[in-house]
Design an enzyme around this catalytic site. Structure first.
Site, PDB file in Angstrom:
ATOM      1  N   ASP A   1      -5.008   0.172   7.762  1.00  0.00           N
ATOM      2  CA  ASP A   1      -3.797   0.983   7.871  1.00  0.00           C
ATOM      3  C   ASP A   1      -3.904   1.986   9.010  1.00  0.00           C
ATOM      4  O   ASP A   1      -2.978   2.140   9.821  1.00  0.00           O
ATOM      5  CB  ASP A   1      -3.550   1.690   6.538  1.00  0.00           C
ATOM      6  CG  ASP A   1      -2.227   2.436   6.494  1.00  0.00           C
ATOM      7  OD1 ASP A   1      -1.263   1.971   7.136  1.00  0.00           O
ATOM      8  OD2 ASP A   1      -2.152   3.474   5.813  1.00  0.00           O
TER       9      ASP A   1
ATOM     10  N   HIS B   1      -5.869   3.629  -1.099  1.00  0.00           N
ATOM     11  CA  HIS B   1      -6.020   3.419   0.350  1.00  0.00           C
ATOM     12  C   HIS B   1      -6.071   4.718   1.143  1.00  0.00           C
ATOM     13  O   HIS B   1      -6.348   4.697   2.353  1.00  0.00           O
ATOM     14  CB  HIS B   1      -4.917   2.500   0.884  1.00  0.00           C
ATOM     15  CG  HIS B   1      -3.561   3.130   0.978  1.00  0.00           C
ATOM     16  ND1 HIS B   1      -2.786   3.396  -0.129  1.00  0.00           N
ATOM     17  CD2 HIS B   1      -2.828   3.540   2.046  1.00  0.00           C
ATOM     18  CE1 HIS B   1      -1.648   3.946   0.253  1.00  0.00           C
ATOM     19  NE2 HIS B   1      -1.644   4.046   1.566  1.00  0.00           N
ATOM     20  N   HIS B   2      -5.820   5.863   0.486  1.00  0.00           N
ATOM     21  CA  HIS B   2      -5.985   7.155   1.163  1.00  0.00           C
ATOM     22  C   HIS B   2      -7.244   7.894   0.698  1.00  0.00           C
ATOM     23  O   HIS B   2      -7.444   9.050   1.074  1.00  0.00           O
ATOM     24  CB  HIS B   2      -4.753   8.032   0.939  1.00  0.00           C
ATOM     25  CG  HIS B   2      -3.580   7.645   1.793  1.00  0.00           C
ATOM     26  ND1 HIS B   2      -3.592   7.707   3.163  1.00  0.00           N
ATOM     27  CD2 HIS B   2      -2.344   7.151   1.450  1.00  0.00           C
ATOM     28  CE1 HIS B   2      -2.439   7.292   3.646  1.00  0.00           C
ATOM     29  NE2 HIS B   2      -1.655   6.953   2.623  1.00  0.00           N
TER      30      HIS B   2
ATOM     31  N   HIS C   1       2.876   9.588  -3.099  1.00  0.00           N
ATOM     32  CA  HIS C   1       3.253   8.178  -3.020  1.00  0.00           C
ATOM     33  C   HIS C   1       2.140   7.261  -3.498  1.00  0.00           C
ATOM     34  O   HIS C   1       2.400   6.166  -4.001  1.00  0.00           O
ATOM     35  CB  HIS C   1       3.686   7.800  -1.592  1.00  0.00           C
ATOM     36  CG  HIS C   1       2.554   7.539  -0.650  1.00  0.00           C
ATOM     37  ND1 HIS C   1       1.933   8.529   0.078  1.00  0.00           N
ATOM     38  CD2 HIS C   1       1.924   6.380  -0.296  1.00  0.00           C
ATOM     39  CE1 HIS C   1       0.992   7.999   0.842  1.00  0.00           C
ATOM     40  NE2 HIS C   1       0.961   6.694   0.630  1.00  0.00           N
TER      41      HIS C   1
ATOM     42  N   LYS D   1       6.324   5.228  -1.425  1.00  0.00           N
ATOM     43  CA  LYS D   1       7.192   6.038  -0.569  1.00  0.00           C
ATOM     44  C   LYS D   1       8.666   5.898  -0.926  1.00  0.00           C
ATOM     45  O   LYS D   1       9.490   6.716  -0.495  1.00  0.00           O
ATOM     46  CB  LYS D   1       6.978   5.658   0.898  1.00  0.00           C
ATOM     47  CG  LYS D   1       5.641   6.134   1.465  1.00  0.00           C
ATOM     48  CD  LYS D   1       5.492   5.737   2.925  1.00  0.00           C
ATOM     49  CE  LYS D   1       4.177   6.246   3.497  1.00  0.00           C
ATOM     50  NZ  LYS D   1       3.984   5.833   4.912  1.00  0.00           N
TER      51      LYS D   1
ATOM     52  N   HIS E   1       0.806  -1.220   0.000  1.00  0.00           N
ATOM     53  CA  HIS E   1       0.000   0.000   0.000  1.00  0.00           C
ATOM     54  C   HIS E   1       0.846   1.280   0.000  1.00  0.00           C
ATOM     55  O   HIS E   1       0.444   2.287  -0.565  1.00  0.00           O
ATOM     56  CB  HIS E   1      -0.993   0.005   1.179  1.00  0.00           C
ATOM     57  CG  HIS E   1      -0.374  -0.009   2.534  1.00  0.00           C
ATOM     58  ND1 HIS E   1       0.054  -1.162   3.145  1.00  0.00           N
ATOM     59  CD2 HIS E   1      -0.115   0.992   3.414  1.00  0.00           C
ATOM     60  CE1 HIS E   1       0.535  -0.870   4.342  1.00  0.00           C
ATOM     61  NE2 HIS E   1       0.448   0.430   4.526  1.00  0.00           N
ATOM     62  N   ASP E   2       2.011   1.252   0.613  1.00  0.00           N
ATOM     63  CA  ASP E   2       2.853   2.455   0.655  1.00  0.00           C
ATOM     64  C   ASP E   2       4.142   2.314  -0.138  1.00  0.00           C
ATOM     65  O   ASP E   2       5.111   3.023   0.126  1.00  0.00           O
ATOM     66  CB  ASP E   2       3.194   2.792   2.114  1.00  0.00           C
ATOM     67  CG  ASP E   2       2.092   3.587   2.797  1.00  0.00           C
ATOM     68  OD1 ASP E   2       1.260   4.184   2.080  1.00  0.00           O
ATOM     69  OD2 ASP E   2       2.064   3.608   4.036  1.00  0.00           O
TER      70      ASP E   2
END
Length: 383
Positions: free
Chosen positions: A322, A293-294, A267, A242, A238-239
């Site tokens: 998360d 996811h954000h 990201h 980054k 998910h990240d």
């Protein structure tokens, strides 16, 4: 103790050529379209049993790591393990030679222990090794107790089961290779997810917990095992975006400027761009998770400002998983929140940040989620 006594079976006839062809075509088509190893093994056992009119058919595989043979499928019985080379099946696999006998108890290679445990009486047995594409023995069929009037297997039965073994062994190798590829993908995704989190001073256990939380929430929402497992395997990425965010921004100890916050938000787009061109379903799922996811249920999230069910369910689930883990975990730059405070926030954000149905599933599954949190606590990584 479970008992599998021999149940009286009606006398049957061997299959006619037309019936044999029907069985072969039916099962080979099913096996060719199946991707799950367990399902293929069941189809193999069923095909063998029908082709030679046996009471039971067992599929044995080699566990090289433990130097054992085990029954991946055994009609009427749970998994059985024996030392490599022991028993009739061990002899057939180690020599690569087929075996058929009329009465198992007249052959010293037969091990009667399982019969004694289950109450089942093994009589006629036929064991056929099967090979991979390189000609290596990887397992064996074992048909037990012929159901025709003579109650013994014939040379013709051996020919039929050998035909099934030849096809099934090569099909089985393809399925095992496919599963190995999937497992390798999962390992790579988890490793890359840890790299992404490590750059932002998270821990590897963060991605493991988010993966497990996501699976539990997916199952709580009624997803089938396959789809829930897909999300669990994809969510560690998910990240991943980054990795492209400068350290000066990503690891800044103080409050971010508006410009720096916009950089951080990039990201999600970067992660999507890294993954979305793959044709692998698992990486496609990871691309969705990285991208969405954000996003927030009320449309105030980023990067697209999606609202409600326009956000993919994978994104909605991972969003809550998360946040829950981030709030309940201590970091170098913050203390963990108390559980009452976390639960209060999640209730407040129901219908705002989070999908109401996902929140409801969260509270229904909370005991299991807390168990996962405690099992994969970050202090384990610091020992």
């Amino acid at each position: 103790m479970l008992e599998f006594q021999n149940e009286p079976q009606p006398i049957r006839l061997d299959l006619s050529p037309e019936q044999m062809l029907k069985v072969i075509f039916e099962y080979t088509a099913k096996i060719a379209n199946e991707k799950k190893l367990d399902a293929v093994l069941i189809l193999m056992a069923n095909m063998g049993r029908e082709m030679v009119v046996a009471d039971r058919c067992t599929v044995w595989l080699i566990d090289a790591a433990r130097n054992e043979l085990f029954t991946a499928v055994a009609h009427g019985a749970c998994e059985i393990r024996i030392p490599y080379g022991s028993g009739l099946v061990g002899s057939a696999i180690s020599t690569g030679q087929s075996i058929f006998i009329d009465d198992a108890y007249e052959d010293p290679r037969h091990n009667p222990d399982n019969d004694l445990k289950t109450g089942y009486r093994t009589k006629s047995i036929m064991t056929i090794p099967f090979h991979n594409n390189q000609g290596e023995v990887i397992g064996a069929y074992q048909a037990i107790n012929k159901l025709t009037e003579k109650q013994i297997f014939s040379v013709k039965d051996m020919e039929y089961l050998s035909l099934a073994a030849s096809y099934s062994g090569k099909s089985l190798e393809s399925i095992m290779l496919y599963e190995e590829i999937i497992e390798t993908q999962k390992e790579i995704i988890l490793a890359m997810g840890k790299i992404g989190e490590g750059r932002s001073q998270e821990t590897g256990n963060h991605v493991k917990r988010v993966a497990q939380y996501s699976y539990v929430l997916a199952k709580g929402l009624g997803m089938n095992d396959s789809e829930a497992d897909m999300l669990r395997s994809a969510s560690p990425m998910h990240d991943i975006g980054k990795v492209a965010i400068p350290d000066a921004v990503l690891k800044k100890p103080g409050k971010l400027t508006a410009e720096e916050y916009e950089q951080i938000k990039e990201h999600a787009i970067i992660g999507y761009r890294l993954l979305h061109n793959s044709k692998r379903p698992l990486l496609q799922a990871a691309a969705i998770v990285a991208w969405q996811h954000h996003e927030k249920w009320d449309g105030t999230g980023y990067p697209q400002g999606l609202k409600g069910e326009a956000i993919h369910i994978y994104g909605r689930i991972t969003a809550l998983a998360d946040v829950f883990d981030a709030l309940s975990s201590a970091r170098m730059y913050k203390e963990a929140w108390g559980m009452d405070r976390i639960l209060g926030l999640i209730k407040e954000e129901r219908g705002r940040h989070f999908d109401p149905q996902v929140v409801d599933a969260f509270f229904e599954q909370l005991p299991l989620l807390l168990e996962i949190r405690d099992c994969d606590a970050d202090w384990l990584e610091k020992e």
